[in-house]
Structure formats: C-alpha cells, structure tokens
Design an enzyme around this catalytic site. Structure first.
Site, mmCIF file in Angstrom:
data_model
loop_
_atom_site.group_PDB
_atom_site.id
_atom_site.type_symbol
_atom_site.label_atom_id
_atom_site.label_comp_id
_atom_site.label_asym_id
_atom_site.label_seq_id
_atom_site.Cartn_x
_atom_site.Cartn_y
_atom_site.Cartn_z
ATOM 1 N N GLY A 242 0.830 -1.251 0.139
ATOM 2 C CA GLY A 242 0.090 0.066 0.024
ATOM 3 C C GLY A 242 1.002 1.092 0.056
ATOM 4 N N GLY A 243 0.586 2.173 1.051
ATOM 5 C CA GLY A 243 1.369 3.531 0.948
ATOM 6 C C GLY A 243 2.709 3.317 1.167
ATOM 7 N N GLY B 237 19.319 9.188 -34.423
ATOM 8 C CA GLY B 237 18.817 9.943 -33.330
ATOM 9 C C GLY B 237 19.595 9.520 -32.303
ATOM 10 C CB ALA B 238 21.316 6.856 -30.712
HETATM 11 C C1 HXC Z 1 -2.335 -2.388 11.173
HETATM 12 C C2 HXC Z 1 -1.188 -4.186 10.695
HETATM 13 C C3 HXC Z 1 -1.157 -3.835 9.212
HETATM 14 C C4 HXC Z 1 -1.945 -2.674 8.774
HETATM 15 C C5 HXC Z 1 0.035 -5.566 9.545
HETATM 16 N N1 HXC Z 1 -0.246 -5.414 10.631
HETATM 17 N N2 HXC Z 1 -0.186 -4.571 8.602
HETATM 18 N N3 HXC Z 1 -1.896 -3.487 11.591
HETATM 19 N N4 HXC Z 1 -2.358 -1.850 9.930
HETATM 20 N N5 HXC Z 1 -1.584 -2.167 7.637
HETATM 21 C C6 HXC Z 1 -0.254 -6.208 11.747
HETATM 22 C C7 HXC Z 1 -1.042 -7.328 11.767
HETATM 23 O O1 HXC Z 1 -2.310 -7.331 12.335
HETATM 24 C C8 HXC Z 1 -0.107 -8.182 12.850
HETATM 25 O O2 HXC Z 1 -0.585 -7.866 14.233
HETATM 26 C C9 HXC Z 1 1.384 -7.727 12.561
HETATM 27 O O3 HXC Z 1 1.331 -6.286 11.855
HETATM 28 C C10 HXC Z 1 2.193 -8.564 11.709
HETATM 29 O O4 HXC Z 1 1.253 -8.877 10.377
HETATM 30 P P1 HXC Z 1 1.150 -10.152 9.765
HETATM 31 O O5 HXC Z 1 -0.005 -10.222 9.024
HETATM 32 O O6 HXC Z 1 1.114 -11.299 11.260
HETATM 33 O O7 HXC Z 1 2.379 -10.346 9.149
HETATM 34 P P2 HXC Z 1 2.903 -11.301 7.812
HETATM 35 O O8 HXC Z 1 2.192 -12.582 7.816
HETATM 36 O O9 HXC Z 1 4.298 -11.294 7.548
HETATM 37 O O10 HXC Z 1 1.922 -10.448 6.766
HETATM 38 C C11 HXC Z 1 2.600 -9.240 6.590
HETATM 39 C C12 HXC Z 1 1.433 -8.228 5.608
HETATM 40 C C13 HXC Z 1 0.317 -8.562 5.989
HETATM 41 C C14 HXC Z 1 1.880 -9.073 4.020
HETATM 42 C C15 HXC Z 1 2.206 -6.792 5.354
HETATM 43 O O11 HXC Z 1 0.219 -7.929 7.425
HETATM 44 C C16 HXC Z 1 -0.664 -7.634 5.106
HETATM 45 O O12 HXC Z 1 -1.261 -8.108 4.052
HETATM 46 N N6 HXC Z 1 -1.048 -6.308 5.898
HETATM 47 C C17 HXC Z 1 -1.930 -5.450 5.148
HETATM 48 C C18 HXC Z 1 -1.329 -4.949 3.862
HETATM 49 C C19 HXC Z 1 -2.217 -3.823 3.552
HETATM 50 O O13 HXC Z 1 -3.345 -4.015 2.494
HETATM 51 N N7 HXC Z 1 -2.044 -2.763 3.601
HETATM 52 C C20 HXC Z 1 -2.373 -1.450 2.727
HETATM 53 C C21 HXC Z 1 -3.197 -0.523 3.720
HETATM 54 S S1 HXC Z 1 -3.827 0.697 2.862
HETATM 55 P P3 HXC Z 1 -0.660 -9.073 15.315
HETATM 56 O O14 HXC Z 1 -0.992 -8.025 16.361
HETATM 57 O O15 HXC Z 1 -1.600 -10.044 14.947
HETATM 58 O O16 HXC Z 1 0.817 -9.560 15.508
HETATM 59 C C22 HXC Z 1 -2.729 1.658 2.433
HETATM 60 C C23 HXC Z 1 -3.288 2.772 1.599
HETATM 61 C C24 HXC Z 1 -2.209 3.992 1.477
HETATM 62 O O17 HXC Z 1 -1.433 1.681 2.807
HETATM 63 C C25 HXC Z 1 -2.529 4.431 0.159
HETATM 64 C C26 HXC Z 1 -1.353 5.708 -0.053
HETATM 65 C C27 HXC Z 1 -1.394 6.136 -1.660
#
Ligand code: HXC
Length: 517
Positions: A172-173, A407-408
């Site tokens: 994401g971000g 051109g290059a």
């Molecule tokens: C809050 C988060 C989080 C998030 C992970 N965690 N991502 N908490 N916000 N975005 C937390 C999990 O709940 C978990 O907490 C701990 O971090 C570890 O994550 P896991 O999933 O257990 O780790 P892993 O299996 O290694 O997977 C990592 C990951 C996955 C691939 C990054 O966590 C994931 O897909 N996260 C969401 C990614 C996502 O969609 N982000 C987009 C957000 S929107 P606990 O307490 O259980 O340990 C965005 C938009 C911005 O960013 C746009 C700007 C242009």
C-alpha cells in the site's frame, strides 16, 4: 516526590521498554525470517556510536478497535540522525514487530519532523521500510500521514538525496514514498513491494501470483525497474547504502566528497588500443572498458539487472565522483529502447540535481525498431533521455567508442545538447545510419539498374563506409573536440573534469520544464 535516583530509574525503565520493540517472541519470529531488527539495522548502517534517537517516547493516540491498549513508546518506528563515514544522515527504521510497522499518524509525524531537519541542515534522508502500509485501525488519519510524507518527499527531491531500503513486506502506502525517493534497495527473499498484495489481486482479477513473483527483489530489479539494488541480506543492503552515499554530496549545494586515490591521473590504458573489435558487429563488454579507466577499477553499478543495454552507475576520476552512462554492445547491440531511456534519463537527472558530472561512453546503433517499442511509446520515452541530457548543466564529457548513429547520436550527450568535451576513438562511426541501410535507401534505383546489383551494392556500401564510418567528418565540423587514442581515455577525461570544475551554466528561468513523462 521521587528522589533523583528514582527519576533516573524511571527514565531507564522507559528506555528499556522502548528498546524491547515488539517483545522477544515477535523479534524471534522476525529474525527467523533472516531479518535484522529495526535497531540492529541502524547499528550496521551508521558509524558506531553515532546514532542519536529522536521522539523515542512518542505514542499513538488512536482508540478504535482496541487500540487504546496498544500504545508502545516510539510507535513502531525509530527515528534520528547519525553519521556514515563521518557525514551526517537522517534515518528512520520501521519496526515490523510493533503492529507490523504500520504507518500511523504518529509514525508520519516522526518522519516528517526528520525530513524537515534533513532539508534545513542539508543531509541525506534514509528510510528503512518494513511496514504493512497505512495503519488500518486509524483510517483516514493514517492516509493523511502518508500523503504528508509524499508531499515532503517531493519537496525534498533534488534538495537532499533520499534513499529507501525495503526490508520486509511493504504494501500500500509503504511503497509510494520510496518510489519518489532517488534510490531503492531491496533484500532478496525477504522484501516485497506491491500496491495490492496477492490476496487482493486474486479477489479482484482471479490471478494467482506469489508475493515473490509479484513484488520480490528480483521482480523489481529486473522486470519493473522500480528498485535499483538487490542485496543478498539485510547486512549487505545496509553496507551497500553506505557505499552509495560515499559517491554523493550531502545536498544540492554541496559537492561529493573527494576520495584520495593512488591511481595516477596520467595512467595510460594501453590495453584499450586493441580493445574495440575490428569487426563492428562484434560485441564487447562496455563495463570492462569502464573498469579500465576509472580510479582503482571501481564502478558502483546502479540498476544492474534492469535494461542492461545501457549501463549507469558511479565511479571516480582522480578522486572526483562522476555518474557514468554507457551503451552496452553486449545487450541488444547497445540499442536504446524504452526501458534503457527511462533508466538513463532518471540517473542523469539525479546527477544533474546533485552536481555530479556525467561521463558518457557511446556505442549505439540507434533506437530499437519494432511495433512493440513504437506502440509502447518509444517516441515519448526516448525523448526523456534527450530531455535529461539537454537539460543537464553539470559537466558533460562524452567518449564515442564505436557506433553513434541517427537519433541516438543526437541524444547521447552530443555537442548539440551542450556536451562540454566530446571525444571519439579512431574506431568511431558517426552517421545517420549503418552503411547497408543507408545504401539500400539512397541508391535503390542505381542498384536495381546495375548490370550486377550485388556487386554494385557492395561497392556503394564500401564507399559509404569510407565516407561516414569514421569520426573525422564530425571532427571537421567541430562536433567532436578530439579524436584520441583509446589508451589516453583516462587522462583525457581527468583533464576535462579538471578544466570543467568551475563550470557554470544555467537554464532559462521558469517554474519547471515539462519533461515528456
Ligand atoms: C495495522 C497491521 C497492518 C496494517 C500488518 N499489521 N499490517 N496492523 N495496519 N496495515 C499487523 C497485523 O495485524 C499483525 O498484528 C502484525 O502487523 C504482523 O502482521 P502479519 O500479517 O502477522 O505478518 P505477515 O504474515 O508477515 O504479513 C505481512 C503483510 C500483511 C503482508 C504486510 O500483514 C498484510 O497484508 N497487511 C496489510 C497490507 C495492506 O493491505 N496494507 C494496505 C493498507 S492501505 P498482530 O497483532 O496479529 O501480530 C494503504 C493505503 C495507502 O496503505 C495508500 C497511499 C497511496
């Protein structure tokens, strides 16, 4: 009222809690994936004992979804400043063991504070990213934090070098801020970058893809070109960042540091007099030529795995840092295509923004022909390279080793685009196109009417080659300053850099140009 001793104990306790990050269990899991912790990374990156932490006790303020109980000092990011080889840098390091290193409003504020200091004090900004993206529980507040960082990235661009390391799953971000920065490092097998992950892709497009294929280090270093360096592990990644920084100035008003060298500035490279093959269709390795001429044969290649038909990177001549751009005859015969144009253009703009002179080694048969390239917009993308060279006001030195066609020729740091010193080897061929193609067009009728068309064609090709496949027509016009013996390459480049060290050149005042994006 606590005694002084009790107050000190309380402070130490707070610090200890902060140093524990997400706790032993989470850290063990993190390390099992081959990753260093956020603090260990800083230890490798920075000169020993130089790190000064900022905002260690800052906490998040979200209360949604049980977040009130999840306040941790520092909120999953370590920020501060330190030294790399004695020079100041600002750095943040996200801690994946705390809420997945996710970006909260608090994290964003800590980064923004640092970025302001980096701009004010003119020092590079380094981000060690390990984050699941915007903190989902915070909603738009976290998004606002990201957007504020993006803005600051843009405002910092061209003011201080910005470097990003991707050291875990960044989604994401978490990928957009790095993409605005100047260089992205990734770690093989433990770092990933994607806007949307495999699960979302499966749900939306029904495509099945692993996270490695979708956004692993090699995917982004080879296929997409999003990343510039692929490290073997965390330590290698951090040491490479130190190495890169040695070539860069701290800010746009500074020069890159001078590195003492024992490599003589008047060293002749005799091997080069026989290096270019007699047969102009035979490839050779341009990187070998580069290694022969630069200080101590040391060349730090950037974007090594992407668009290998052009080579870019940093080296030094007599201790001075330069950016090198070179066609690579070993890949696609050194033709310029879309990827190569984008790669070289971005590198040139970085060098120009940060006062790093550009040395170009040219052996290019032209732009790559074909519907693929035309339909994907080679016209626009090739123009990026043209624009970047034309716009650049840093010292520009060009060495034409062999082909320089069409051109290059215009694009590759020619005299016409303000090349300062343009040199050519006796093996240079500077023409509108290769002899065969040219003869087929301009002598089509004469060949068809000849009693022996094949002989006539061969004769005309020879004539064309004799007239144009040399550097002397360009030298007679002053488009080439000097035809040199290849053995003199290093000496001549060092003389040119020395002559140009006080170069001042300006573009007309304007808000900004409109590079064909
Ligand atoms: C809050 C988060 C989080 C998030 C992970 N965690 N991502 N908490 N916000 N975005 C937390 C999990 O709940 C978990 O907490 C701990 O971090 C570890 O994550 P896991 O999933 O257990 O780790 P892993 O299996 O290694 O997977 C990592 C990951 C996955 C691939 C990054 O966590 C994931 O897909 N996260 C969401 C990614 C996502 O969609 N982000 C987009 C957000 S929107 P606990 O307490 O259980 O340990 C965005 C938009 C911005 O960013 C746009 C700007 C242009």
């Amino acid at each position: 009222m606590d005694t002084t001793q009790e107050k000190l104990t309380a402070l130490r306790k707070r610090n200890e809690i902060s140093f524990k990050g997400g706790g032993e269990e989470r850290q063990a899991k993190h390390r099992a994936g081959g990753r260093l912790t956020a603090r260990e990374r800083l230890d490798v990156l920075l000169d020993p004992g130089s790190f000064v932490e900022t905002d260690r006790f800052v906490t998040q303020r979200c209360t949604n979804f049980g977040m009130a109980d999840k306040t941790v000092p520092g909120d999953g990011i370590i920020t501060g400043y330190g030294k790399i080889n004695g020079r100041l840098v600002y750095v943040y390091s996200q801690d994946f063991t705390i809420l997945g290193g996710s970006m909260s409003r608090t994290q964003a504020n800590k980064i923004l504070k640092l970025m302001d200091m980096a701009i004010k004090n003119g020092a590079p900004m380094i981000g060690l990213n390990d984050s699941g993206g915007a903190r989902i529980q915070e909603g738009v507040e976290a998004l606002g934090g990201y957007a504020d960082i993006f803005l600051k990235n843009v405002l910092s661009s061209g003011v201080v070098p910005q470097i990003s390391a991707i050291m875990g799953p960044c989604a994401g971000g978490a990928v957009y801020s790095p993409s605005i920065t100047d260089f992205i490092f990734m770690v093989k097998k433990s770092s990933y970058m994607f806007v949307t992950g495999p699960d979302v892709i499966k749900a939306v497009t029904h495509e099945e893809v692993t996270k490695e294929d979708l956004g692993g280090a090699l995917t982004h270093n080879q296929k997409s070109g999003v990343a510039h360096f692929a490290a073997e592990d965390d330590k290698h990644c951090l040491l490479m960042i130190r190495e890169l920084l040695n070539f860069l100035p701290s800010n746009n008003l500074d020069d890159a540091p001078l590195q003492e060298t024992s490599d003589a500035p008047d060293r002749l490279v005799k091997e080069l007099n026989t290096f270019i093959p007699d047969n102009s269709r035979k490839p050779y390795d341009m990187k070998e030529l580069i290694h022969h001429v630069v200080d101590e044969k040391y060349f730090l290649e950037v974007h090594q795995h992407y668009a290998q038909n052009v080579v870019v990177g940093f080296a030094r001549f007599n201790g001075h840092s330069v950016g090198i751009v070179a066609n690579q005859p070993q890949v696609l015969a050194g033709c310029l295509n879309i990827d190569a144009s984008k790669k070289a253009a971005r590198f040139i703009r970085f060098c120009d923004a940060f006062n790093v002179p550009i040395v170009s080694f040219v052996d290019v048969p032209g732009f790559l022909p074909g519907t693929d390239q035309e339909w994907a917009g080679i016209i626009t993308h090739g123009a990026k390279l043209l624009y970047a060279y034309a716009e650049a006001t840093v010292p520009k030195i060009t060495v034409i080793t062999r082909k320089d066609y069409g051109g290059a020729y215009c694009v590759m740091s020619s005299k016409h685009l303000r090349g300062d010193v343009n040199l050519a080897y006796p093996s240079a061929e500077i023409a509108v196109m290769g002899a065969e193609g040219a003869v087929n067009i301009i002598f089509r009728d004469a060949i068809n009417k000849a009693s022996n068309p094949a002989d006539e064609r061969t004769k005309l090709i020879k004539e064309y080659e004799n007239k144009f496949n040399n550097p002397y027509v360009a030298a007679e016009l002053g488009y080439i300053d000097e035809v040199i013996e290849p053995a003199q390459t290093r000496v001549r480049i060092i003389q040119a850099l020395d002559m140009l060290q006080n170069k001042r050149d300006l573009n007309p005042p304007k808000k900004h140009g409109n590079i064909p994006l």
